[in-house]
Structure formats: structure tokens, C-alpha cells
Scaffold this motif. Structure first.
Motif, PDB file in Angstrom:
ATOM      1  N   PRO A  48       0.807  -1.222   0.000  1.00 41.37           N
ATOM      2  CA  PRO A  48       0.000   0.000   0.000  1.00 41.37           C
ATOM      3  C   PRO A  48       0.842   1.275   0.000  1.00 41.37           C
ATOM      4  N   VAL A  49       0.376   2.264  -0.748  1.00 41.82           N
ATOM      5  CA  VAL A  49       1.038   3.566  -0.819  1.00 41.82           C
ATOM      6  C   VAL A  49       0.024   4.651  -0.456  1.00 41.82           C
ATOM      7  N   VAL A  50       0.458   5.561   0.421  1.00 39.49           N
ATOM      8  CA  VAL A  50      -0.364   6.703   0.806  1.00 39.49           C
ATOM      9  C   VAL A  50       0.308   7.966   0.286  1.00 39.49           C
ATOM     10  N   PHE A  51      -0.396   8.731  -0.534  1.00 39.56           N
ATOM     11  CA  PHE A  51       0.109  10.007  -1.014  1.00 39.56           C
ATOM     12  C   PHE A  51      -0.550  11.110  -0.195  1.00 39.56           C
ATOM     13  N   VAL A  52       0.282  11.954   0.421  1.00 43.06           N
ATOM     14  CA  VAL A  52      -0.221  13.014   1.285  1.00 43.06           C
ATOM     15  C   VAL A  52       0.055  14.359   0.615  1.00 43.06           C
ATOM     16  N   ARG A  53      -0.959  15.216   0.583  1.00 48.86           N
ATOM     17  CA  ARG A  53      -0.810  16.547  -0.023  1.00 48.86           C
ATOM     18  C   ARG A  53      -1.177  17.621   0.993  1.00 48.86           C
ATOM     19  N   HIS A  54      -0.296  18.619   1.119  1.00 44.21           N
ATOM     20  CA  HIS A  54      -0.569  19.734   2.016  1.00 44.21           C
ATOM     21  C   HIS A  54      -1.347  20.812   1.263  1.00 44.21           C
ATOM     22  N   ASP A  55      -2.533  21.129   1.758  1.00 39.59           N
ATOM     23  CA  ASP A  55      -3.380  22.154   1.155  1.00 39.59           C
ATOM     24  C   ASP A  55      -3.384  23.396   2.046  1.00 39.59           C
ATOM     25  N   ARG A  80       3.225   8.442 -11.025  1.00 36.76           N
ATOM     26  CA  ARG A  80       3.184   7.120 -10.407  1.00 36.76           C
ATOM     27  C   ARG A  80       1.854   6.828  -9.700  1.00 36.76           C
ATOM     28  N   ARG A  81       1.091   7.853  -9.433  1.00 39.17           N
ATOM     29  CA  ARG A  81      -0.172   7.641  -8.730  1.00 39.17           C
ATOM     30  C   ARG A  81      -1.100   6.736  -9.546  1.00 39.17           C
ATOM     31  N   GLY A  82      -1.728   5.779  -8.857  1.00 40.81           N
ATOM     32  CA  GLY A  82      -2.670   4.879  -9.518  1.00 40.81           C
ATOM     33  C   GLY A  82      -2.020   3.771 -10.317  1.00 40.81           C
ATOM     34  N   PRO A  87      -3.215  -1.426  -2.503  1.00 38.59           N
ATOM     35  CA  PRO A  87      -4.109  -0.333  -2.100  1.00 38.59           C
ATOM     36  C   PRO A  87      -3.403   1.017  -2.173  1.00 38.59           C
ATOM     37  N   GLU A  88      -4.161   2.053  -2.481  1.00 38.94           N
ATOM     38  CA  GLU A  88      -3.600   3.405  -2.556  1.00 38.94           C
ATOM     39  C   GLU A  88      -4.592   4.384  -1.926  1.00 38.94           C
ATOM     40  N   LEU A  89      -4.047   5.388  -1.227  1.00 41.73           N
ATOM     41  CA  LEU A  89      -4.882   6.376  -0.566  1.00 41.73           C
ATOM     42  C   LEU A  89      -4.306   7.756  -0.802  1.00 41.73           C
ATOM     43  N   LEU A  90      -5.180   8.745  -1.025  1.00 38.38           N
ATOM     44  CA  LEU A  90      -4.788  10.150  -1.061  1.00 38.38           C
ATOM     45  C   LEU A  90      -5.315  10.809   0.207  1.00 38.38           C
ATOM     46  N   VAL A  91      -4.407  11.408   0.990  1.00 29.26           N
ATOM     47  CA  VAL A  91      -4.780  12.147   2.194  1.00 29.26           C
ATOM     48  C   VAL A  91      -4.452  13.618   1.960  1.00 29.26           C
ATOM     49  N   THR A  92      -5.395  14.496   2.240  1.00 24.26           N
ATOM     50  CA  THR A  92      -5.123  15.936   2.176  1.00 24.26           C
ATOM     51  C   THR A  92      -5.152  16.480   3.598  1.00 24.26           C
ATOM     52  N   LYS A  93      -4.276  17.469   3.856  1.00 25.09           N
ATOM     53  CA  LYS A  93      -4.161  18.013   5.201  1.00 25.09           C
ATOM     54  C   LYS A  93      -3.812  19.499   5.126  1.00 25.09           C
ATOM     55  N   SER A  94      -3.970  20.179   6.255  1.00 26.16           N
ATOM     56  CA  SER A  94      -3.592  21.590   6.319  1.00 26.16           C
ATOM     57  C   SER A  94      -2.709  21.874   7.533  1.00 26.16           C
TER      58      SER A  94
END
Length: 196
Positions: A48-55, A80-82, A87-94
Motif C-alpha cells: 500500500p502507498v499513501v500520497f499526502v498533499r498539504h493544502d 506514479r499515482r494509480g 491499495p492506494e490512498l490520497l490524504v489531504t491536510k492543512s
């Protein structure tokens, strides 16, 4: 070292905004190559790979603000995404910790039965360190390949300043010495994950 068959690679904030002069001088020019190698191995082995993006807020000065090109993932990550079999997850955070994002990283990891996470990305002493500390506090086994991340020189209180390399060492000592994470190299993780 042993990397679990279902260990999650948590790729933190590898965004175009970190290429802007706003941040100052960085360290570890090989970080992106090591991050890419880890994503490739994780995807190739179905982990599994989790991609995290700072918004950052749209009206802020941050190069990571919503609506600004700097909010986008760097090309080598976006390409590389997808692409993986796992399993793959996109998490957005601030905020700094990936555990305070949407959707809940903790709920997803526990739901997938994942106990081990490998944290990579930007910045070493900010979002990576905060995510690693919280992961350790939540009971995850946290692996922290120090050469698969980078940070920037920083000014602090009392006229103090620290170089990116000094901050990296401080993070490594705090996390490893404090028992929050196991600080290692990308090569160790690649060998452990490939069974070499």
C-alpha cells in the motif's frame, strides 16, 4: 531489516511548491530519486502507498496554497499515482501531521491491518517528523529512511539558525533516540522490502 508484506509507504507533501525560492537552501539533492525508487518497489510488490498533499489556504502566501501550481504533486509522483497493484490512498491536510488529514490515515491503516509505516517526503523536520512522532504514539512501527526526504535552512528564536543538515541530524537523533521511529537509509528499506 524486515519490511512487512503490507507495510505502507507514506509519501508526504512531495509538491511543486517546495521548488520555489520561498523556502531557502535545501539539503539532500538525491531525495527525489530515493523516493521514486521506494514508490516503484512498493507498487511493484503490491504494497500500500499513501500520497499526502498539504493544502494551504487559498488566500495565503504559501507556495502550497490551493489553486496555485505549487499545490500539485511533483511530476515524478503524479506520474506514479494509480500505477500500483496494491491499495492506494490520497490524504489531504492543512497541518503538519498526516494523521490529521482527510480521510483519516489512522482509520485506513487500521482497517487494512497495517502495523508498519515507512515515512518519506518533505520536509524532514516538519511534516515528516510530526507524522513519524504521531505514528509512534499511535502504536505503529515507524521506519524513517533519512535520505528519502529533505528540508531547508531555518531561522528560530534568539537569533539562532540551523542548516538543513543540522535540522536533519536533530530530527534523526530525536526520533531514533526517543524511540518514535527507526531511522535508516533507503538502501536498507529497499533490501528489506525486496527480501534481498
Amino acid at each position: 531489516m524486515e519490511i512487512a508484506e503490507n507495510a505502507a509507504l507514506v509519501v508526504v507533501d512531495v509538491q511543486k511548491g517546495f521548488e520555489e525560492e520561498f523556502w531557502g537552501k535545501r539539503n539532500n539533492p538525491g531525495a527525489e530519486e530515493n523516493i521514486a525508487a521506494l514508490i516503484d518497489l512498493w507498487q511493484g510488490t503490491g504494497r500500500p502507498v499513501v500520497f499526502v498533499r498539504h493544502d494551504s489556504p487559498a488566500g495565503s502566501r504559501s507556495p502550497l496554497r490551493i489553486g496555485h501550481v505549487g499545490n500539485d504533486f511533483k511530476d515524478f509522483v503524479e506520474e506514479r499515482r494509480g500505477k500500483g497493484d496494491g491499495p492506494e490512498l490520497l490524504v489531504t491536510k492543512s497541518v503538519n501531521s498526516a494523521f490529521y488529514g482527510e480521510p483519516s490515515l489512522d482509520l485506513w491503516l487500521s482497517g487494512e491491518g497495517i502495523a508498519q509505516i515507512v515515512v518519506v517526503g518533505i520536509q524532514t523536520n516538519m511534516c515528516n517528523e510530526t507524522t513519524a512522532r504521531m505514528g509512534g504514539n499511535l502504536g505503529y512501527e515507524v521506519v524513517f529512511p533519512l535520505d528519502a526526504m529533505h528540508t531547508f535552512d531555518l531561522e528560530g528564536p534568539f537569533g539562532w539558525a540551523a542548516t538543513a543538515e543540522e535540522l536533519t541530524r536533530a530530527t534523526a537523533v530525536s526520533l531514533h533516540g526517543g524511540g518514535f521511529a527507526r531511522v535508516v537509509t533507503t538502501e536498507e528499506v529497499l533490501k528489506g522490502a525486496s527480501g534481498a
